[in-house]
Design a protein around this motif. Structure first.
Motif, mmCIF file in Angstrom:
data_model
loop_
_atom_site.group_PDB
_atom_site.id
_atom_site.type_symbol
_atom_site.label_atom_id
_atom_site.label_comp_id
_atom_site.label_asym_id
_atom_site.label_seq_id
_atom_site.Cartn_x
_atom_site.Cartn_y
_atom_site.Cartn_z
ATOM 1 N N SER A 197 51.314 34.885 34.388
ATOM 2 C CA SER A 197 50.741 33.767 35.150
ATOM 3 C C SER A 197 50.091 34.223 36.453
ATOM 4 O O SER A 197 49.365 33.457 37.094
ATOM 5 C CB SER A 197 51.829 32.735 35.459
ATOM 6 N N ARG A 198 50.325 35.474 36.843
ATOM 7 C CA ARG A 198 49.730 35.994 38.083
ATOM 8 C C ARG A 198 48.345 36.592 37.853
ATOM 9 O O ARG A 198 47.731 37.100 38.800
ATOM 10 C CB ARG A 198 50.643 37.059 38.699
ATOM 11 N N TYR A 199 47.853 36.541 36.633
ATOM 12 C CA TYR A 199 46.593 37.220 36.305
ATOM 13 C C TYR A 199 45.443 36.747 37.193
ATOM 14 O O TYR A 199 44.663 37.558 37.708
ATOM 15 C CB TYR A 199 46.249 37.008 34.832
ATOM 16 N N ARG A 203 44.213 39.978 42.528
ATOM 17 C CA ARG A 203 43.807 40.658 43.769
ATOM 18 C C ARG A 203 44.952 40.621 44.785
ATOM 19 O O ARG A 203 45.256 41.627 45.425
ATOM 20 C CB ARG A 203 42.567 39.995 44.351
ATOM 21 N N GLY A 204 45.609 39.495 44.915
ATOM 22 C CA GLY A 204 46.738 39.379 45.833
ATOM 23 C C GLY A 204 47.920 40.219 45.396
ATOM 24 O O GLY A 204 48.593 40.848 46.226
ATOM 25 N N VAL A 205 48.188 40.239 44.083
ATOM 26 C CA VAL A 205 49.271 41.069 43.548
ATOM 27 C C VAL A 205 48.983 42.539 43.842
ATOM 28 O O VAL A 205 49.871 43.305 44.246
ATOM 29 C CB VAL A 205 49.433 40.850 42.030
ATOM 30 N N CYS A 206 47.746 42.913 43.653
ATOM 31 C CA CYS A 206 47.317 44.292 43.881
ATOM 32 C C CYS A 206 47.511 44.673 45.354
ATOM 33 O O CYS A 206 48.030 45.753 45.671
ATOM 34 C CB CYS A 206 45.855 44.424 43.477
ATOM 35 N N ASP A 207 47.114 43.787 46.247
ATOM 36 C CA ASP A 207 47.243 44.020 47.683
ATOM 37 C C ASP A 207 48.712 44.200 48.066
ATOM 38 O O ASP A 207 49.078 45.102 48.824
ATOM 39 C CB ASP A 207 46.637 42.836 48.447
ATOM 40 N N TRP A 208 49.587 43.360 47.508
ATOM 41 C CA TRP A 208 51.018 43.447 47.799
ATOM 42 C C TRP A 208 51.597 44.775 47.305
ATOM 43 O O TRP A 208 52.304 45.462 48.031
ATOM 44 C CB TRP A 208 51.750 42.275 47.152
ATOM 45 N N ASP A 209 51.289 45.137 46.059
ATOM 46 C CA ASP A 209 51.824 46.376 45.493
ATOM 47 C C ASP A 209 51.360 47.593 46.283
ATOM 48 O O ASP A 209 52.116 48.561 46.462
ATOM 49 C CB ASP A 209 51.403 46.525 44.031
ATOM 50 N N LEU A 210 50.117 47.549 46.746
ATOM 51 C CA LEU A 210 49.577 48.691 47.481
ATOM 52 C C LEU A 210 50.206 48.809 48.863
ATOM 53 O O LEU A 210 50.728 49.873 49.234
ATOM 54 C CB LEU A 210 48.058 48.567 47.604
ATOM 55 N N PHE A 228 42.058 48.245 43.747
ATOM 56 C CA PHE A 228 41.803 47.043 42.944
ATOM 57 C C PHE A 228 40.764 47.325 41.865
ATOM 58 O O PHE A 228 40.874 46.814 40.741
ATOM 59 C CB PHE A 228 41.342 45.875 43.815
ATOM 60 N N HIS A 229 39.765 48.138 42.179
ATOM 61 C CA HIS A 229 38.755 48.472 41.171
ATOM 62 C C HIS A 229 39.405 49.186 39.992
ATOM 63 O O HIS A 229 39.103 48.889 38.832
ATOM 64 C CB HIS A 229 37.672 49.361 41.786
ATOM 65 N N TRP A 230 40.335 50.128 40.294
ATOM 66 C CA TRP A 230 41.035 50.803 39.193
ATOM 67 C C TRP A 230 41.905 49.814 38.420
ATOM 68 O O TRP A 230 41.881 49.790 37.191
ATOM 69 C CB TRP A 230 41.906 51.950 39.719
ATOM 70 N N ARG A 231 42.667 48.995 39.129
ATOM 71 C CA ARG A 231 43.543 48.036 38.452
ATOM 72 C C ARG A 231 42.738 47.091 37.551
ATOM 73 O O ARG A 231 43.202 46.708 36.483
ATOM 74 C CB ARG A 231 44.305 47.194 39.484
ATOM 75 N N ASP A 232 41.563 46.728 37.983
ATOM 76 C CA ASP A 232 40.774 45.741 37.242
ATOM 77 C C ASP A 232 40.012 46.359 36.076
ATOM 78 O O ASP A 232 39.785 45.691 35.057
ATOM 79 C CB ASP A 232 39.795 45.054 38.196
ATOM 80 N N THR A 233 39.608 47.627 36.209
ATOM 81 C CA THR A 233 38.729 48.228 35.203
ATOM 82 C C THR A 233 39.303 49.483 34.548
ATOM 83 O O THR A 233 38.823 49.896 33.491
ATOM 84 C CB THR A 233 37.382 48.612 35.828
#
Length: 464
Positions: A197-199, A203-210, A228-233
């Motif tokens: 459900s966080r899909y 971007r926010g999930v990525c920011d938090w993890d980083l 984020f570019h790596w996570r997304d692609t």
């Protein structure tokens, strides 16, 4: 179809390490010449066992810095849990040893990062992969040919079934059909399963993890844009303008999935989508200028640091001198540098040998005389710690060093889980007769030594 592990970011097939590359001569607590056994020609030998090192980064960094140490032979014994990882390490070793007459330093460095960390390749890199796949097929089917053309590698311990499976993997790599591995769709599927459900808020999930996970443990040079570019692609390194549009088939692995109760073979992407390939070469550097910050913000990205470090590593391997980007460069990528003081000898294939062992064979090695009390240094990845058993001390040389990768760079884990893993590692190591040497709050590795009575007895310069 469902797959165990698809809902976590780590995945079930690791494609890169979750710790920086090490010069293992620098890390070995007893690597001075007088503590090593002589080889047949009286040159000391350092024997290293790598359990789940995944991407060959420790081999490459150790090889590249041979000129900084007194002369010795180094034997690497590589043990993995899947053959795709074996194939990729063979690819990286072969690439690193390409003669400068065939491939310049910049092209070699960019090709390395392309293959290591990108789901999609440039056409030039894809062509190189196809070329090498044809060569590797002959390596695993013709031992004499392999020994002649890549004498630093020894595949003789692999089982015939494993050789056949490697041949199948390499045939898949050379398949030019982009539909054979639809990595864009596979990556997005993994991402949706992972985030649920966080899909839409990824971007926010990525920011938090980083910022709250990776930066907290020392990977602060990774910026949100590249992460984020790596996570997304799935594309971590874009060194040049141009199309990244050909699937990187080295990131495909096979599994048996259950469909309506029946096991079916499937090839897909089962790897990491949470941490990324930046940790291996992109968060540390010998050049302090790359790690400078301006107003608390790193001046260089992890991609830039990775490219510099790989270029420096491959340059030192090729030229037997420390890399200086400001030195005048020849057309072949070599520079007019001052040689290192430690050795002043060119790298030769006689200096190192990489032995690939059968999959998951660690529990059997101590039954073979040639492995008894052989290893001066043993490395375990965090994903292979369950193989750390008491019989390990039967294969360890006197005062052998044990290095275990910790789970600091796995964002899915909570702080108490990190501590629990570290405690488990210590207990397993003690069970095998190894004692902790150093303890710090934010270390990336746990360091142990066989036969040391008390922790801290040996002062190590190793950064853990």
């Amino acid at each position: 179809m469902t797959a165990a592990g698809s809902a976590n970011g780590f995945g079930t097939t690791a494609w890169w390490g979750f710790s920086p590359a090490l010069d293992l001569q620098d890390t070995c607590l007893e690597s001075s010449v007088e503590h090593l056994q002589p080889s047949q020609d009286d040159i000391p030998e350092l024997n290293i066992l790598l359990v789940g090192s995944i991407d060959g980064r420790h081999i490459l960094k150790t090889m590249s810095r041979l000129c900084r140490w007194p002369q010795r032979k180094i034997n690497f014994y590589v043990l993995e849990n899947n053959l795709e990882t074996v194939g990729r390490q063979l690819l990286f070793l072969s690439l690193a040893l390409e003669p400068s007459t065939k491939m310049g330093l910049q092209e070699k460095s960019e090709t390395f990062l392309d293959l290591m960390g990108n789901t999609l390749l440039r056409s030039q890199t894809a062509s190189y992969l196809q070329e090498k796949a044809n060569l590797f097929i002959r390596y695993v089917t013709d031992s004499d040919f392999q020994v002649t053309h890549l004498p630093s590698v020894d595949l003789s311990a692999l089982k015939f079934k494993e050789r056949d499976q490697l041949e199948s993997i390499f045939r898949f790599w050379r398949n030019p059909d982009p539909q054979a591995f639809q990595i864009k769709q596979l990556w997005d599927l993994r991402l949706r399963q992972y985030l649920g459900s966080r899909y839409d808020a990824r971007r926010g999930v990525c920011d938090w993890d980083l910022t709250m996970k990776l930066h907290e443990h020392g990977a602060n040079v990774i910026n949100i844009r590249e992460f984020f570019h790596w996570r997304d692609t799935g594309i971590a390194f874009e060194m040049r303008e141009g199309a990244y549009d050909i699937p990187n088939k080295t990131l495909a692995s096979g599994r048996l999935l259950r469909h309506k109760g029946e096991p079916l073979p499937a090839r897909g992407y089962w790897g990491d989508i949470a941490t990324g390939p930046y940790i291996t070469f992109g968060i540390e550097s010998e050049d302090p200028s790359l790690l400078k910050t301006t107003n608390g913000i790193p001046s260089k990205s992890s991609q830039e640091i990775s490219l510099h470090n790989i270029t420096a590593l491959l340059s030192e391997l090729q030229n037997n001198v420390r890399y200086d980007p400001l030195a005048p460069s020849n057309e072949d990528g070599s520079g007019d540098y001052t040689r290192m003081d430690a050795s002043n000898r060119p790298f030769t294939t006689e200096d190192i040998r990489v032995y690939f062992l059968p999959l998951n064979c660690l529990s059997e090695l101590h039954h073979k005389d040639k492995y008894r009390q052989l290893f001066n240094l043993i490395f375990f990845s965090c994903s292979m710690v369950h193989f750390l058993q008491p019989n390990l001390n039967l294969m360890s040389a006197t005062k052998a060093t044990l290095i275990v990768e910790l789970t600091n760079f796995l964002p899915d884990l909570r702080k108490e889980q990190l501590l629990e893993f570290s405690s488990r590692v210590t207990n397993l190591a003690r069970g095998a007769g190894f004692v902790p040497i150093e303890t710090t709050d934010k270390k990336i590795f746990s360091l142990f030594q066989l036969g040391v009575r008390e922790a801290g007895e040996i002062n190590s310069n190793t950064s853990t």
